[in-house]
Design a protein around this motif. Sequence first.
Motif, short mmCIF file in Angstrom:
data_model
loop_
_atom_site.label_atom_id
_atom_site.label_comp_id
_atom_site.label_asym_id
_atom_site.label_seq_id
_atom_site.Cartn_x
_atom_site.Cartn_y
_atom_site.Cartn_z
N PHE A 108 16.83 15.54 -7.02
CA PHE A 108 15.96 16.42 -6.23
C PHE A 108 16.10 16.15 -4.75
O PHE A 108 16.39 15.04 -4.34
N ASN A 109 15.86 17.20 -3.98
CA ASN A 109 15.63 17.01 -2.55
C ASN A 109 14.51 17.95 -2.12
O ASN A 109 14.45 19.09 -2.58
N VAL A 110 13.66 17.43 -1.26
CA VAL A 110 12.68 18.27 -0.60
C VAL A 110 12.96 18.20 0.88
O VAL A 110 13.17 17.12 1.42
N SER A 111 13.04 19.37 1.54
CA SER A 111 13.20 19.38 2.99
C SER A 111 12.18 20.33 3.59
O SER A 111 11.93 21.41 3.05
N GLU A 112 11.61 19.90 4.70
CA GLU A 112 10.57 20.69 5.37
C GLU A 112 11.01 20.96 6.81
O GLU A 112 11.51 20.05 7.48
N TYR A 113 10.78 22.19 7.25
CA TYR A 113 11.29 22.64 8.55
C TYR A 113 10.21 23.23 9.42
O TYR A 113 9.26 23.83 8.92
N LYS A 114 10.42 23.06 10.74
CA LYS A 114 9.56 23.72 11.73
C LYS A 114 10.36 24.81 12.42
O LYS A 114 11.55 24.63 12.71
N LEU A 115 9.70 25.91 12.71
CA LEU A 115 10.34 27.04 13.38
C LEU A 115 10.57 26.72 14.86
O LEU A 115 9.68 26.19 15.53
N VAL A 116 11.79 27.02 15.37
CA VAL A 116 12.05 26.78 16.79
C VAL A 116 12.57 28.06 17.48
O VAL A 116 13.15 27.99 18.55
N GLU A 117 12.40 29.20 16.80
CA GLU A 117 12.98 30.45 17.30
C GLU A 117 11.98 31.58 17.05
O GLU A 117 11.30 31.59 16.03
N ARG A 154 12.80 23.05 -2.08
CA ARG A 154 13.02 22.03 -3.10
C ARG A 154 14.33 22.40 -3.77
O ARG A 154 14.47 23.51 -4.30
N VAL A 155 15.29 21.49 -3.71
CA VAL A 155 16.59 21.71 -4.34
C VAL A 155 16.64 20.79 -5.55
O VAL A 155 16.28 19.62 -5.46
N LEU A 156 17.08 21.33 -6.69
CA LEU A 156 17.12 20.49 -7.89
C LEU A 156 18.32 20.83 -8.75
O LEU A 156 18.82 21.96 -8.73
N GLY A 157 18.80 19.84 -9.47
CA GLY A 157 19.94 20.05 -10.35
C GLY A 157 20.28 18.77 -11.10
O GLY A 157 19.55 17.78 -11.01
N LYS A 158 21.41 18.83 -11.82
CA LYS A 158 21.78 17.66 -12.64
C LYS A 158 22.84 16.82 -11.94
O LYS A 158 23.20 15.76 -12.44
N ASP A 159 23.38 17.33 -10.85
CA ASP A 159 24.48 16.64 -10.19
C ASP A 159 24.07 16.32 -8.75
O ASP A 159 23.85 17.23 -7.95
N GLN A 160 23.99 15.03 -8.47
CA GLN A 160 23.51 14.59 -7.16
C GLN A 160 24.37 15.16 -6.02
O GLN A 160 23.87 15.50 -4.95
N GLN A 162 23.97 21.33 -1.34
CA GLN A 162 23.08 22.47 -1.11
C GLN A 162 22.07 22.15 -0.01
O GLN A 162 21.78 22.98 0.85
N THR A 163 21.56 20.92 -0.04
CA THR A 163 20.59 20.48 0.98
C THR A 163 21.21 20.57 2.37
O THR A 163 20.57 21.04 3.33
N ILE A 164 22.46 20.13 2.47
CA ILE A 164 23.16 20.15 3.77
C ILE A 164 23.44 21.60 4.19
O ILE A 164 23.28 21.97 5.35
N ARG A 165 23.84 22.43 3.20
CA ARG A 165 24.11 23.84 3.51
C ARG A 165 22.87 24.52 4.10
O ARG A 165 22.96 25.31 5.03
N ILE A 166 21.72 24.18 3.55
CA ILE A 166 20.47 24.78 4.06
C ILE A 166 20.25 24.34 5.50
O ILE A 166 19.98 25.17 6.38
N GLU A 167 20.39 23.06 5.73
CA GLU A 167 20.14 22.53 7.10
C GLU A 167 21.09 23.19 8.09
O GLU A 167 20.69 23.58 9.20
N GLU A 168 22.35 23.35 7.69
CA GLU A 168 23.34 23.94 8.60
C GLU A 168 23.04 25.42 8.87
O GLU A 168 23.14 25.89 9.99
N ALA A 169 22.62 26.12 7.80
CA ALA A 169 22.33 27.55 7.96
C ALA A 169 21.13 27.79 8.87
O ALA A 169 21.03 28.81 9.53
#
Length: 297
Positions: free
Chosen positions: A16-25, A92-98, A104-111
């Motif tokens: 699992f990963n949980v990431s929380e973001y603040k709007l800057v735009e 919240r990103v979840l799956g069976k493969d770390q 996916q977590t990194i892709r979200i941050e980059e996007a």
Amino acid sequence: MPTYQEGIFIEDANNFNVSEYKLVENDIAKIKKSISSILNEKSDNVYVVISFGKELWSMLSDLELDNFKDFATLQGKNGHQMPSTQNDLYFRVLGKDQSLVLDQTIRIEEALKGTFEVVLSENGFVYKDYRDLTGFVDGSANPKEEKKYPAALIPENENGGNGSFVFHQKWVHDLEKFNQLPVSVQEKIIGRTKQESIELEGDDMPENSHVSRTDAKHDGVAMKIWRRSFPYGSAVERGLFFIAYTCDPFRVDIQLDRMLGNTEDGVSDRIMEFSTAVSGGYSFAPSVEELNKALKV
Ligand code: HEM
């Protein structure tokens, strides 16, 4: 019929990963574009639950949700506190493969770069047989089978139908302190046996156990929620990332107030002697249809 976000009910993931973001735009078109690009590029073997803080949601959608609110810091009667760290956008990103969960977590941050800033990101895993790091099974009394849907989702025929309110709260454990206690005392703190996770009964169940405080009714209605918490941990810090999906944030509020002793009986949850809440925020996970509508430019 609106479609709920599939990831809410996935039960066989172990990373699992949980990431929380603040709007800057402030440019709405840019915001919509950056979030849409994540949904369009998702890998098949991971699930993503996306949810919005109240302010951001009201910028994207005119769907009125009666019970939606920001999480406000709560003070308990017995010196405990639950701080608000309300954010704008939650994943919240979840799956069976770390590897895939991290990709996916990194892709979200980059996007989101340039429109949102990441302020919290925690990785978690399934510890042993679904235990919290205290060694107690977490999730035993979660609603089973069909019962999880009404606990987690706004009723289909209501505004926001098959959407879900989400509560995130990071807890940091003092395991050294907890592990010094005999197992019989630990069991009284949780309200279940440690090995088999059997609920204590009658006089064996203290009123200040975690189960006594959270197994709550209001006007005769059981305040059921769907919990998807995960343990996280390293040599630096360890604990539980608490996640709950609910048809009404009021259900979570009731449980938190009961944990804090903000009730007539003034009894607080002993779990807070061994773990400290360091974050907290509410968000709304819209149905797939409402999400697509909100992101349309
Ligand atoms: C340090 C943080 C926490 C830990 C380690 C923890 C751990 C546990 C454990 C071990 C159980 C018993 C097994 C089970 O039924 O899952 C439990 C039950 C439960 N917890 Fe927590 N929990 C934490 C925080 C919370 C919070 C913040 C809430 C509410 C917002 C909550 C709500 C519940 C509920 C509803 C139950 C089931 C009660 C019942 O009906 O028997 N927990 N938790």
